[in-house]
Design a protein around this motif. Structure first.
Motif, PDB file in Angstrom:
ATOM      1  N   SER A 192       0.725  -1.055  -0.555  1.00 33.93           N
ATOM      2  CA  SER A 192      -0.397   0.247   0.048  1.00 33.93           C
ATOM      3  C   SER A 192       1.290   1.217   0.148  1.00 33.93           C
ATOM      4  O   SER A 192       2.255   1.161   0.632  1.00 33.93           O
ATOM      5  CB  SER A 192      -1.267   0.579   1.003  1.00 33.93           C
ATOM      6  N   PRO A 193       0.132   2.476  -0.914  1.00 37.21           N
ATOM      7  CA  PRO A 193       1.536   3.440  -0.491  1.00 37.21           C
ATOM      8  C   PRO A 193       0.805   4.362   0.451  1.00 37.21           C
ATOM      9  O   PRO A 193       2.166   5.166   0.935  1.00 37.21           O
ATOM     10  CB  PRO A 193       0.450   4.540  -2.112  1.00 37.21           C
ATOM     11  N   LEU A 194      -0.045   3.908   1.920  1.00 36.68           N
ATOM     12  CA  LEU A 194       0.226   4.243   2.653  1.00 36.68           C
ATOM     13  C   LEU A 194       1.493   4.008   3.483  1.00 36.68           C
ATOM     14  O   LEU A 194       1.298   4.270   4.822  1.00 36.68           O
ATOM     15  CB  LEU A 194      -1.095   3.958   3.619  1.00 36.68           C
ATOM     16  N   HIS A 195       1.634   2.298   3.067  1.00 33.00           N
ATOM     17  CA  HIS A 195       2.746   2.000   4.046  1.00 33.00           C
ATOM     18  C   HIS A 195       3.915   1.185   3.478  1.00 33.00           C
ATOM     19  O   HIS A 195       4.165   0.397   3.326  1.00 33.00           O
ATOM     20  CB  HIS A 195       1.590   0.211   4.311  1.00 33.00           C
ATOM     21  N   PRO A 196       4.324   2.365   2.817  1.00 31.64           N
ATOM     22  CA  PRO A 196       5.930   1.668   2.331  1.00 31.64           C
ATOM     23  C   PRO A 196       6.565   1.504   2.714  1.00 31.64           C
ATOM     24  O   PRO A 196       7.877   0.737   2.087  1.00 31.64           O
ATOM     25  CB  PRO A 196       6.573   3.642   1.794  1.00 31.64           C
ATOM     26  N   ASP A 197       6.680   0.812   4.054  1.00 37.10           N
ATOM     27  CA  ASP A 197       7.993   0.652   5.006  1.00 37.10           C
ATOM     28  C   ASP A 197       7.750  -1.001   4.998  1.00 37.10           C
ATOM     29  O   ASP A 197       8.982  -1.162   5.344  1.00 37.10           O
ATOM     30  CB  ASP A 197       8.018   0.982   6.372  1.00 37.10           C
ATOM     31  N   HIS A 198       6.669  -1.667   4.924  1.00 37.26           N
ATOM     32  CA  HIS A 198       6.138  -2.867   4.506  1.00 37.26           C
ATOM     33  C   HIS A 198       6.712  -3.697   3.301  1.00 37.26           C
ATOM     34  O   HIS A 198       7.082  -2.926   2.597  1.00 37.26           O
ATOM     35  CB  HIS A 198       4.908  -3.299   4.488  1.00 37.26           C
ATOM     36  N   ALA A 199       7.743  -4.794   3.711  1.00 35.51           N
ATOM     37  CA  ALA A 199       7.696  -5.016   2.682  1.00 35.51           C
ATOM     38  C   ALA A 199       6.831  -6.405   2.524  1.00 35.51           C
ATOM     39  O   ALA A 199       7.102  -7.583   3.221  1.00 35.51           O
ATOM     40  CB  ALA A 199       9.703  -6.170   3.270  1.00 35.51           C
ATOM     41  N   ILE A 200       6.951  -6.372   1.231  1.00 28.88           N
ATOM     42  CA  ILE A 200       5.747  -6.445   0.048  1.00 28.88           C
ATOM     43  C   ILE A 200       6.331  -6.524  -0.727  1.00 28.88           C
ATOM     44  O   ILE A 200       6.516  -5.808  -1.419  1.00 28.88           O
ATOM     45  CB  ILE A 200       4.442  -6.396   0.511  1.00 28.88           C
ATOM     46  N   ARG A 201       6.507  -7.628  -1.746  1.00 28.69           N
ATOM     47  CA  ARG A 201       6.859  -8.016  -3.045  1.00 28.69           C
ATOM     48  C   ARG A 201       5.289  -8.200  -3.706  1.00 28.69           C
ATOM     49  O   ARG A 201       4.866  -8.897  -3.424  1.00 28.69           O
ATOM     50  CB  ARG A 201       7.691  -9.377  -2.925  1.00 28.69           C
ATOM     51  N   GLU A 202       5.501  -7.141  -4.926  1.00 29.98           N
ATOM     52  CA  GLU A 202       4.393  -7.614  -5.797  1.00 29.98           C
ATOM     53  C   GLU A 202       4.396  -8.921  -6.426  1.00 29.98           C
ATOM     54  O   GLU A 202       5.611  -9.114  -6.581  1.00 29.98           O
ATOM     55  CB  GLU A 202       4.630  -6.406  -6.700  1.00 29.98           C
ATOM     56  N   ARG A 203       3.386  -9.419  -6.785  1.00 29.29           N
ATOM     57  CA  ARG A 203       2.927 -10.782  -7.016  1.00 29.29           C
ATOM     58  C   ARG A 203       1.625 -10.690  -8.066  1.00 29.29           C
ATOM     59  O   ARG A 203       1.033 -10.853  -7.547  1.00 29.29           O
ATOM     60  CB  ARG A 203       3.533 -12.216  -5.867  1.00 29.29           C
ATOM     61  N   ALA A 204       1.021 -11.910  -8.680  1.00 33.99           N
ATOM     62  CA  ALA A 204       0.294 -12.495  -8.650  1.00 33.99           C
ATOM     63  C   ALA A 204      -0.303 -13.062  -7.807  1.00 33.99           C
ATOM     64  O   ALA A 204       0.456 -13.743  -6.792  1.00 33.99           O
ATOM     65  CB  ALA A 204       0.008 -13.163  -9.703  1.00 33.99           C
ATOM     66  N   VAL A 205      -2.017 -13.189  -6.567  1.00 34.54           N
ATOM     67  CA  VAL A 205      -2.054 -14.131  -6.292  1.00 34.54           C
ATOM     68  C   VAL A 205      -3.672 -14.383  -6.460  1.00 34.54           C
ATOM     69  O   VAL A 205      -4.471 -14.001  -7.646  1.00 34.54           O
ATOM     70  CB  VAL A 205      -2.637 -13.392  -4.944  1.00 34.54           C
ATOM     71  N   PRO A 206      -4.489 -15.855  -5.928  1.00 30.59           N
ATOM     72  CA  PRO A 206      -5.826 -16.016  -6.842  1.00 30.59           C
ATOM     73  C   PRO A 206      -6.349 -15.193  -6.007  1.00 30.59           C
ATOM     74  O   PRO A 206      -6.206 -14.157  -5.181  1.00 30.59           O
ATOM     75  CB  PRO A 206      -5.933 -17.002  -5.594  1.00 30.59           C
ATOM     76  N   LEU A 207      -7.802 -15.198  -6.644  1.00 30.45           N
ATOM     77  CA  LEU A 207      -8.336 -13.733  -6.829  1.00 30.45           C
ATOM     78  C   LEU A 207      -9.193 -14.750  -5.508  1.00 30.45           C
ATOM     79  O   LEU A 207     -10.433 -15.684  -6.338  1.00 30.45           O
ATOM     80  CB  LEU A 207      -9.167 -13.421  -7.710  1.00 30.45           C
ATOM     81  N   PRO A 208      -9.368 -13.733  -5.147  1.00 31.22           N
ATOM     82  CA  PRO A 208     -10.987 -14.357  -3.325  1.00 31.22           C
ATOM     83  C   PRO A 208     -12.383 -14.363  -4.158  1.00 31.22           C
ATOM     84  O   PRO A 208     -12.702 -13.503  -4.898  1.00 31.22           O
ATOM     85  CB  PRO A 208     -10.917 -13.697  -2.682  1.00 31.22           C
ATOM     86  N   ALA A 209     -12.998 -15.147  -3.919  1.00 30.95           N
ATOM     87  CA  ALA A 209     -14.986 -15.062  -5.170  1.00 30.95           C
ATOM     88  C   ALA A 209     -15.381 -13.902  -4.727  1.00 30.95           C
ATOM     89  O   ALA A 209     -15.770 -13.302  -5.473  1.00 30.95           O
ATOM     90  CB  ALA A 209     -15.275 -16.390  -4.607  1.00 30.95           C
ATOM     91  N   GLU A 210     -15.446 -13.552  -3.229  1.00 32.91           N
ATOM     92  CA  GLU A 210     -15.869 -12.080  -2.826  1.00 32.91           C
ATOM     93  C   GLU A 210     -15.151 -10.630  -3.204  1.00 32.91           C
ATOM     94  O   GLU A 210     -15.809 -10.136  -3.812  1.00 32.91           O
ATOM     95  CB  GLU A 210     -16.166 -11.521  -1.495  1.00 32.91           C
ATOM     96  N   VAL A 211     -14.330 -10.712  -3.523  1.00 33.07           N
ATOM     97  CA  VAL A 211     -13.173  -9.661  -4.199  1.00 33.07           C
ATOM     98  C   VAL A 211     -13.522  -9.781  -5.798  1.00 33.07           C
ATOM     99  O   VAL A 211     -14.314  -8.486  -6.346  1.00 33.07           O
ATOM    100  CB  VAL A 211     -11.855 -10.195  -4.276  1.00 33.07           C
ATOM    101  N   ALA A 212     -13.694 -10.750  -6.212  1.00 33.71           N
ATOM    102  CA  ALA A 212     -14.234 -10.665  -7.808  1.00 33.71           C
ATOM    103  C   ALA A 212     -15.986 -10.363  -8.648  1.00 33.71           C
ATOM    104  O   ALA A 212     -15.983  -9.612  -9.244  1.00 33.71           O
ATOM    105  CB  ALA A 212     -13.856 -12.744  -7.939  1.00 33.71           C
ATOM    106  N   ALA A 213     -16.408 -10.634  -7.061  1.00 30.04           N
ATOM    107  CA  ALA A 213     -17.716 -10.295  -7.508  1.00 30.04           C
ATOM    108  C   ALA A 213     -17.657  -9.068  -7.594  1.00 30.04           C
ATOM    109  O   ALA A 213     -19.147  -8.088  -8.441  1.00 30.04           O
ATOM    110  CB  ALA A 213     -18.719 -11.070  -6.280  1.00 30.04           C
ATOM    111  N   VAL A 214     -17.290  -8.021  -6.386  1.00 28.15           N
ATOM    112  CA  VAL A 214     -17.405  -6.704  -6.116  1.00 28.15           C
ATOM    113  C   VAL A 214     -16.849  -5.932  -7.553  1.00 28.15           C
ATOM    114  O   VAL A 214     -16.975  -4.751  -8.064  1.00 28.15           O
ATOM    115  CB  VAL A 214     -16.402  -6.458  -5.128  1.00 28.15           C
ATOM    116  N   VAL A 215     -15.252  -6.033  -7.921  1.00 31.31           N
ATOM    117  CA  VAL A 215     -15.112  -5.991  -9.014  1.00 31.31           C
ATOM    118  C   VAL A 215     -15.938  -6.008 -10.144  1.00 31.31           C
ATOM    119  O   VAL A 215     -15.622  -5.158 -11.021  1.00 31.31           O
ATOM    120  CB  VAL A 215     -13.596  -6.760  -9.191  1.00 31.31           C
ATOM    121  N   ALA A 216     -16.592  -7.425 -10.512  1.00 32.93           N
ATOM    122  CA  ALA A 216     -17.367  -6.945 -11.462  1.00 32.93           C
ATOM    123  C   ALA A 216     -18.506  -6.547 -11.406  1.00 32.93           C
ATOM    124  O   ALA A 216     -19.256  -5.244 -12.286  1.00 32.93           O
ATOM    125  CB  ALA A 216     -17.707  -8.787 -11.753  1.00 32.93           C
ATOM    126  N   ARG A 217     -19.170  -5.988 -10.458  1.00 36.71           N
ATOM    127  CA  ARG A 217     -19.542  -5.446  -9.986  1.00 36.71           C
ATOM    128  C   ARG A 217     -19.415  -3.929 -10.197  1.00 36.71           C
ATOM    129  O   ARG A 217     -19.801  -2.736 -10.748  1.00 36.71           O
ATOM    130  CB  ARG A 217     -20.655  -5.827  -8.537  1.00 36.71           C
TER     131      ARG A 217
END
Length: 323
Positions: A192-217
């Motif tokens: 997140s741009p609000l947490h620049p110190d977090h060590a998270i590597r950008e990567r493709a991940v599985p898409l949760p069904a709940e999120v998929a429904a929100v994005v399609a909507r």
């Protein structure tokens, strides 16, 4: 097919859309590239010429390209995405109003033309996220923990134009960026741009069904075909924090070919979401008619003649380039 890409200088060497343009050209299509920020265009002739099957926009928020795309759309040209939808999501205050009114999980949003009125937001709503209403790529996004911190940021925020403020959604410091292309959805995890110190590597991940429904909507509500949605997994479920037209499509498998095929499909058949854009962003039908002008209108008044379209003009060589 013949396509016109409106591309800002910022994206001159960006893989999206440069590689897409090259892919389309290799398939035998003609692609003209117009730089809205540095080209002289005879708008009335160049747009009316109707020499392109579709116009495609890849520009910064607030750039001049959207005006040209809207001119093409107003004259009946196919645009990718629908020009009304692009305008709607690039104005984050408008996007929040439309999205919340249609049941999308967006945070409560305040808007102000200057930063000082944000001080009226109740203390109970802090921490806040404050950002420009026309921002992009994480620019000028501020996590504001207290009213005192907001007061300190006033000089920084003063030059940003229209601002929006939203309550901070507690999260792990990771955003889900979900891309929609050709009717398919792809998820990427990133810091997140609000947490620049977090060590998270950008990567493709599985898409949760709940999120998929929100994005399609989201695509259906805003009338978008090619788009990206930034989602936070908050305590109460997915929360939309940003919507982008024609994003980078990073980590999408075979992104160049997928986006190129989607552009061709939309150029041939038009936006599948145009009706949604009409519902979301067109003025409601029940608005009263405008007041008459000084010229008296009366029953049987003659309509103004339709403006003829030039038959031979096209985007001049000085304003376009080929890739």
């Amino acid at each position: 097919m013949r396509l016109c890409f409106l591309v800002e200088e910022q994206y001159r060497r960006d893989g999206m859309p440069v590689e897409v343009i090259r892919q389309l050209t290799s398939w035998g299509h003609r692609v003209d590239v117009v730089r809205p920020g540095s080209s002289l265009l005879r708008v009335s002739e160049d747009v009316w010429a109707g020499t392109h099957d579709a116009w495609v926009l890849k520009t910064v928020s607030g750039g001049p390209g959207l005006t040209l795309l809207e001119a093409a759309a107003a004259l009946g040209m196919t645009t990718v995405n629908d020009a009304r939808s692009i305008r709607g999501v690039r104005d984050k205050a408008l996007a929040a109003a439309v999205g919340r009114s249609r049941g999308l999980p967006l945070p409560q949003t305040w808007a102000a033309a200057r930063p000082e009125p944000l001080a009226e937001i109740p203390d109970s709503e802090y921490p806040l996220v404050v950002k420009p209403a026309d921002g992009s790529s994480g620019r000028a996004v501020h996590l504001v923990p207290t009213p005192a911190r907001l007061a300190e940021l006033l000089p920084v925020l003063a030059g940003e134009g229209m601002l929006i403020a939203q309550p901070y959604v507690p999260n792990s410091g990771m955003d889900l960026k979900v891309y929609a292309v050709g009717g398919e959805l792809y998820a990427t995890e990133r810091r997140s741009p609000l947490h620049p110190d977090h060590a998270i590597r950008e990567r493709a991940v599985p898409l949760p069904a709940e999120v998929a429904a929100v994005v399609a909507r989201t695509g259906a509500v805003y009338g978008l075909d090619l788009y990206g949605v930034d989602v936070l997994l908050g305590p109460d479920g997915p929360v939309i924090v940003d919507v982008n037209d024609f994003p980078s499509f990073r980590r999408v498998p075979d992104a160049t070919a997928r986006v190129a095929r989607a552009v061709l499909e939309l150029a041939r058949g038009g936006s599948r979401s145009a009706e949604a854009a009409e519902r979301s962003f067109a003025p409601p039908a029940e608005l009263p008619p405008p007041a008459p002008t000084s010229a008296e209108w009366h029953e049987g008044a003659v309509e103004a003649p339709a403006m003829p379209r030039p038959r031979t003009s096209q985007v001049p060589a000085a304003a376009r380039e080929r890739i």
